[in-house]
Design a protein around this motif. Structure first.
Motif, PDB file in Angstrom:
ATOM      1  N   ARG A  88       0.816  -1.192   0.000  1.00  0.00           N
ATOM      2  CA  ARG A  88       0.000   0.000   0.000  1.00  0.00           C
ATOM      3  C   ARG A  88       0.863   1.259   0.000  1.00  0.00           C
ATOM      4  O   ARG A  88       1.978   1.257   0.524  1.00  0.00           O
ATOM      5  N   PRO A  89       0.333   2.352  -0.589  1.00  0.00           N
ATOM      6  CA  PRO A  89       1.055   3.624  -0.491  1.00  0.00           C
ATOM      7  C   PRO A  89       1.239   4.015   0.962  1.00  0.00           C
ATOM      8  O   PRO A  89       0.340   3.848   1.785  1.00  0.00           O
ATOM      9  N   ALA A  90       2.417   4.537   1.273  1.00  0.00           N
ATOM     10  CA  ALA A  90       2.730   4.851   2.670  1.00  0.00           C
ATOM     11  C   ALA A  90       2.048   6.125   3.141  1.00  0.00           C
ATOM     12  O   ALA A  90       1.840   6.298   4.343  1.00  0.00           O
ATOM     13  N   LEU A  91       1.726   7.043   2.212  1.00  0.00           N
ATOM     14  CA  LEU A  91       1.102   8.307   2.583  1.00  0.00           C
ATOM     15  C   LEU A  91      -0.175   8.523   1.770  1.00  0.00           C
ATOM     16  O   LEU A  91      -0.298   8.003   0.655  1.00  0.00           O
ATOM     17  N   PRO A  92      -1.136   9.278   2.292  1.00  0.00           N
ATOM     18  CA  PRO A  92      -2.369   9.552   1.545  1.00  0.00           C
ATOM     19  C   PRO A  92      -2.055  10.312   0.257  1.00  0.00           C
ATOM     20  O   PRO A  92      -1.022  10.984   0.147  1.00  0.00           O
ATOM     21  N   PRO A  93      -2.959  10.258  -0.717  1.00  0.00           N
ATOM     22  CA  PRO A  93      -2.718  10.962  -1.976  1.00  0.00           C
ATOM     23  C   PRO A  93      -2.665  12.469  -1.800  1.00  0.00           C
ATOM     24  O   PRO A  93      -3.323  13.033  -0.924  1.00  0.00           O
ATOM     25  N   ASP A  94      -1.878  13.112  -2.635  1.00  0.00           N
ATOM     26  CA  ASP A  94      -1.760  14.565  -2.604  1.00  0.00           C
ATOM     27  C   ASP A  94      -2.989  15.174  -3.276  1.00  0.00           C
ATOM     28  O   ASP A  94      -3.301  14.848  -4.429  1.00  0.00           O
ATOM     29  N   PRO A  95      -3.713  16.068  -2.605  1.00  0.00           N
ATOM     30  CA  PRO A  95      -4.959  16.590  -3.173  1.00  0.00           C
ATOM     31  C   PRO A  95      -4.783  17.305  -4.511  1.00  0.00           C
ATOM     32  O   PRO A  95      -5.604  17.149  -5.417  1.00  0.00           O
ATOM     33  N   GLU A  96      -3.723  18.098  -4.649  1.00  0.00           N
ATOM     34  CA  GLU A  96      -3.533  18.854  -5.883  1.00  0.00           C
ATOM     35  C   GLU A  96      -3.245  17.933  -7.060  1.00  0.00           C
ATOM     36  O   GLU A  96      -3.821  18.083  -8.142  1.00  0.00           O
ATOM     37  N   ILE A  97      -2.358  16.954  -6.861  1.00  0.00           N
ATOM     38  CA  ILE A  97      -2.044  16.018  -7.944  1.00  0.00           C
ATOM     39  C   ILE A  97      -3.240  15.115  -8.208  1.00  0.00           C
ATOM     40  O   ILE A  97      -3.526  14.746  -9.363  1.00  0.00           O
ATOM     41  N   ALA A  98      -3.974  14.748  -7.152  1.00  0.00           N
ATOM     42  CA  ALA A  98      -5.160  13.912  -7.329  1.00  0.00           C
ATOM     43  C   ALA A  98      -6.194  14.609  -8.197  1.00  0.00           C
ATOM     44  O   ALA A  98      -6.875  13.975  -9.024  1.00  0.00           O
ATOM     45  N   SER A  99      -6.337  15.906  -8.050  1.00  0.00           N
ATOM     46  CA  SER A  99      -7.284  16.655  -8.861  1.00  0.00           C
ATOM     47  C   SER A  99      -6.892  16.630 -10.337  1.00  0.00           C
ATOM     48  O   SER A  99      -7.736  16.438 -11.221  1.00  0.00           O
ATOM     49  N   ILE A 100      -5.599  16.797 -10.619  1.00  0.00           N
ATOM     50  CA  ILE A 100      -5.113  16.736 -11.997  1.00  0.00           C
ATOM     51  C   ILE A 100      -5.323  15.337 -12.573  1.00  0.00           C
ATOM     52  O   ILE A 100      -5.793  15.161 -13.697  1.00  0.00           O
ATOM     53  N   SER A 101      -4.988  14.330 -11.784  1.00  0.00           N
ATOM     54  CA  SER A 101      -5.119  12.948 -12.229  1.00  0.00           C
ATOM     55  C   SER A 101      -6.578  12.593 -12.492  1.00  0.00           C
ATOM     56  O   SER A 101      -6.911  11.963 -13.498  1.00  0.00           O
ATOM     57  N   ARG A 102      -7.453  13.010 -11.588  1.00  0.00           N
ATOM     58  CA  ARG A 102      -8.868  12.644 -11.715  1.00  0.00           C
ATOM     59  C   ARG A 102      -9.485  13.274 -12.962  1.00  0.00           C
ATOM     60  O   ARG A 102     -10.237  12.625 -13.695  1.00  0.00           O
ATOM     61  N   ALA A 103      -9.153  14.529 -13.225  1.00  0.00           N
ATOM     62  CA  ALA A 103      -9.713  15.195 -14.398  1.00  0.00           C
ATOM     63  C   ALA A 103      -9.265  14.505 -15.688  1.00  0.00           C
ATOM     64  O   ALA A 103     -10.042  14.325 -16.622  1.00  0.00           O
ATOM     65  N   THR A 104      -7.989  14.110 -15.725  1.00  0.00           N
ATOM     66  CA  THR A 104      -7.475  13.421 -16.910  1.00  0.00           C
ATOM     67  C   THR A 104      -8.102  12.046 -17.039  1.00  0.00           C
ATOM     68  O   THR A 104      -8.515  11.623 -18.132  1.00  0.00           O
ATOM     69  N   HIS A 105      -8.173  11.333 -15.934  1.00  0.00           N
ATOM     70  CA  HIS A 105      -8.718   9.983 -15.929  1.00  0.00           C
ATOM     71  C   HIS A 105     -10.183   9.981 -16.370  1.00  0.00           C
ATOM     72  O   HIS A 105     -10.597   9.160 -17.194  1.00  0.00           O
ATOM     73  N   ASP A 106     -10.967  10.921 -15.867  1.00  0.00           N
ATOM     74  CA  ASP A 106     -12.380  10.961 -16.212  1.00  0.00           C
ATOM     75  C   ASP A 106     -12.583  11.248 -17.691  1.00  0.00           C
ATOM     76  O   ASP A 106     -13.465  10.672 -18.338  1.00  0.00           O
ATOM     77  N   ARG A 107     -11.750  12.126 -18.242  1.00  0.00           N
ATOM     78  CA  ARG A 107     -11.870  12.449 -19.660  1.00  0.00           C
ATOM     79  C   ARG A 107     -11.513  11.242 -20.524  1.00  0.00           C
ATOM     80  O   ARG A 107     -12.073  11.028 -21.602  1.00  0.00           O
ATOM     81  N   ALA A 108     -10.553  10.430 -20.034  1.00  0.00           N
ATOM     82  CA  ALA A 108     -10.111   9.276 -20.821  1.00  0.00           C
ATOM     83  C   ALA A 108     -11.075   8.101 -20.770  1.00  0.00           C
ATOM     84  O   ALA A 108     -11.105   7.274 -21.683  1.00  0.00           O
ATOM     85  N   GLN A 109     -11.867   8.031 -19.709  1.00  0.00           N
ATOM     86  CA  GLN A 109     -12.699   6.850 -19.525  1.00  0.00           C
ATOM     87  C   GLN A 109     -13.685   6.635 -20.664  1.00  0.00           C
ATOM     88  O   GLN A 109     -13.915   5.498 -21.096  1.00  0.00           O
ATOM     89  N   GLY A 110     -14.289   7.718 -21.145  1.00  0.00           N
ATOM     90  CA  GLY A 110     -15.243   7.571 -22.239  1.00  0.00           C
ATOM     91  C   GLY A 110     -14.616   6.944 -23.460  1.00  0.00           C
ATOM     92  O   GLY A 110     -15.225   6.083 -24.118  1.00  0.00           O
TER      93      GLY A 110
END
Length: 616
Positions: A308-330
């Motif tokens: 498991r990851p040792a630390l919780p996800p970084d909110p700022e990077i998570a926001s960038i990742s989520r936006a990209t991931h959601d756009r790619a899913q379709g």
């Protein structure tokens, strides 16, 4: 004064918590989990800088989609956006950053809020090397640092970057516009310049690994760079190794525990945001405002604690990742076809399998369609395909497409690299040598030996194992491998490939074939005389079309698929000798496959693999 340098490398587009190369649900480390380590390590240091050593833009399906414009995303590139958010100070490109072309690389990094440097990427021409630099050959970064008493001082940090000359082989299109000379010689010249500019510290960012015995000096040179006078730290990568650590074991003068070579710190921070590299330097003030390094240390911080990851996800990077991931899913959920049989790579290194058969059939069909228009000779068509997912990254690192719909996700699972199509002309002798290279993935097995022997040579990656459809042959593991892990000839008389036949007739040395393949095999690993080819296969067709697109078109035309592996290759009988091989536990559902040799399930290993015992 204390100065801390932080390091990442070979991020390969790893942003979030899922691996979109193969589909949802594959857990992996990403920059979202590395970022907290960066912020924490930076917060604990008075004076800190963050560097990266390349292979940033390529490595996931999302990276492919961004490069092709399929996601219609405004710049910057998602991984560059994340790096901007983390405040990198400088970086060097890696060879894979050019996989989508130099124009895409340059345009992507145009939006970076940090500079690039590379002293040995030169525009072609007759001018002096420094006048032909495609990127700044060095950087002098001015930073206001504070000493241990809190007094500020202005320091000049010299940064030199370099990448392997073999990049011109792996990304052959670059050779039209660029030269890439030797890394060590190029860095040495820049060091002279930086000394004249009065830099207080100088670091080298090298997309390169440890130059261990047997490695190519055009590719891995970190130790040679660390020996250069005036280098205070060397940051590497490229080979995806983690150092300090066992990667440097048994190398003379190399402190694998503390990451020091003749007192110079060396760090390689793994791959896909697996580790954060940390180099700490202690400085003492000297006469005339100069500083001297009095203590050095290097270490790695692993991002994962066990599974498991040792630390919780970084909110700022998570926001960038989520936006990209959601756009790619379709896009990734788009249906392209259907399969009536499961397609897996669980047994790719021990038997014929449906994934390689499908890829080979699609490549062969494409070559047949284009042969006349391309002016190619009317010769027998063969097709070479290699397994890309064979467990190297863990027990889930296998292709597994179940019966049912095939989506864009499925295609990425079946063919996970952005290779372009190539066709080569090979005679019978070259074909046999090609297959001998492929057979290097196996260990030598003693016939009739009662001791169970490991089947695979872990030094040879699974994707080196080309299966060539259109011929049949056996692999005799009682013979030593003719070539070593770097494709160098080591046993000239060894003959593992036996009974090589085309149309049930023996293949003679003077027969000629057209072989469908890909740009990585044709250029990346190369068919060279120094790799044992008397007459190397010659590239006769290079298409701009990706092999994955060829596979997609084939699937769309032939769905529903009903792919059963044909008997192309097999192991020669070895008197009941037994060999061990690991695969995914999910492979248990397919142990009754008639294409398999005699196997016995030995249960799961501590690492989570299923262990099989083969009888040969």
């Amino acid at each position: 004064m204390d100065v801390r340098f932080l390091h990442t490398t070979d991020l390969h587009g790893a942003l979030g918590e899922t691996d979109d190369t193969a589909g949802p649900g594959r857990d992996r480390q990403g920059l979202v989990h590395l970022a907290p380590f960066v912020r924490h390590a930076r917060a604990k240091a008075r004076n800190c800088m963050l560097f990266d050593t390349g292979d940033t833009l390529q490595g996931t399906l999302i990276c492919d989609l961004v490069a092709r414009g399929d996601l219609d995303m405004p710049p910057p590139h998602p991984i560059i956006r994340a790096m901007n958010a983390l405040g990198y100070d400088a970086a060097v490109p890696g060879n894979h950053d050019f996989d989508y072309g130099a124009a895409f690389f340059l345009d992507s990094f145009r939006h970076a809020r940090f500079p690039l440097t590379c002293c040995n990427l030169l525009n072609k021409g007759d001018a002096a090397p420094r006048e032909r630099s495609a990127l700044p050959s060095h950087l002098v970064l001015s930073r206001r640092f504070t000493d241990t008493a809190g007094v500020p001082h202005d320091l000049r940090i010299g940064v030199i970057g370099c990448l392997p000359p073999k990049t011109l082989e792996w990304d052959h299109h670059l050779s039209v516009s660029y030269d890439i000379p030797d890394m060590v010689d190029s860095v040495r010249q820049e060091l002279t310049t930086l000394r004249a500019k009065g830099c207080d510290l100088t670091v080298v960012l090298a997309h390169s690994g440890l130059d261990t015995p047997g490695t190519d000096g055009r590719e891995n040179v970190l130790l040679a760079l660390a020996r250069l006078d005036g280098v205070d730290a060397v940051f590497g990568g490229h080979t995806h190794q983690a150092f300090p650590g066992p990667a440097g074991a048994a190398l003379p003068d190399l402190d694998e525990k503390n990451g020091l070579y003749h007192g110079t710190p060396i760090v390689m921070s793994g791959t896909s945001a697996s580790h954060l590299g940390v180099v700490d330097l202690s400085l003492a003030a000297m006469d005339k405002g100069r500083w001297q390094v009095t203590a050095r240390s290097a270490r790695l911080l692993p991002v994962r604690d066990g599974n498991r990851p040792a630390l919780p996800p970084d909110p700022e990077i998570a926001s960038i990742s989520r936006a990209t991931h959601d756009r790619a899913q379709g896009f990734m959920k788009q249906k392209v076809g259907e399969t009536r049989r499961p397609l897996t790579s669980f047994f790719s290194l021990m038997a014929n399998d449906s994934v390689l058969q499908l890829v080979a059939d699609a490549q062969a069909a494409y070559l047949r369609d284009i042969r006349r228009r391309a002016g190619l000779p009317d010769l027998p068509i063969l097709s070479a395909a290699a397994p890309f997912q064979t467990g190297a990254a863990g027990p889930d690192h296998y292709c597994h497409v179940p019966t049912g719909p095939l989506t864009q996700h499925s295609l990425a699972d079946l063919y996970c690299y952005p290779n372009a199509f190539c066709a080569v002309l090979a005679d019978g002798a070259a074909l046999r040598t090609w297959l001998e290279h492929s057979a290097s993935v196996f260990n030598r097995v003693t016939p009739g030996c009662p001791v169970v022997q490991p089947l695979l040579d872990d030094a040879v990656p699974g994707y080196s194992f080309d299966v060539i459809s259109g011929v049949t042959y056996r692999i005799d593991l009682s013979q030593p491998a003719r070539f070593d892990a770097t494709s160098r000839l080591q046993n000239p008389e060894a003959r593992r490939i036996t009974d090589l036949r085309w149309n049930d007739a023996p293949v003679t040395d003077d027969m000629r074939f057209l072989v469908a393949s890909n740009s990585f095999r044709a250029h990346g690993t190369g068919f060279r005389r120094d790799h044992g080819y008397e007459t190397p296969p010659a590239i006769v067709l290079e298409a701009a079309t990706w092999n994955r697109d060829i596979l997609r078109d084939y699937v769309q035309r032939h769905s529903p698929l009903d792919i059963a592996p044909r008997p192309i290759w097999s192991f020669a009988p070895l008197g009941g000798a037994r060999a061990l091989m690991r695969t995914a536990p999910a492979a248990r559902a397919y142990l009754d496959d008639p294409a398999l040799p005699l196997v016995e399930d030995l249960g799961d290993t501590e690492e989570g693999y299923m262990l099989l015992r083969l009888t040969l």
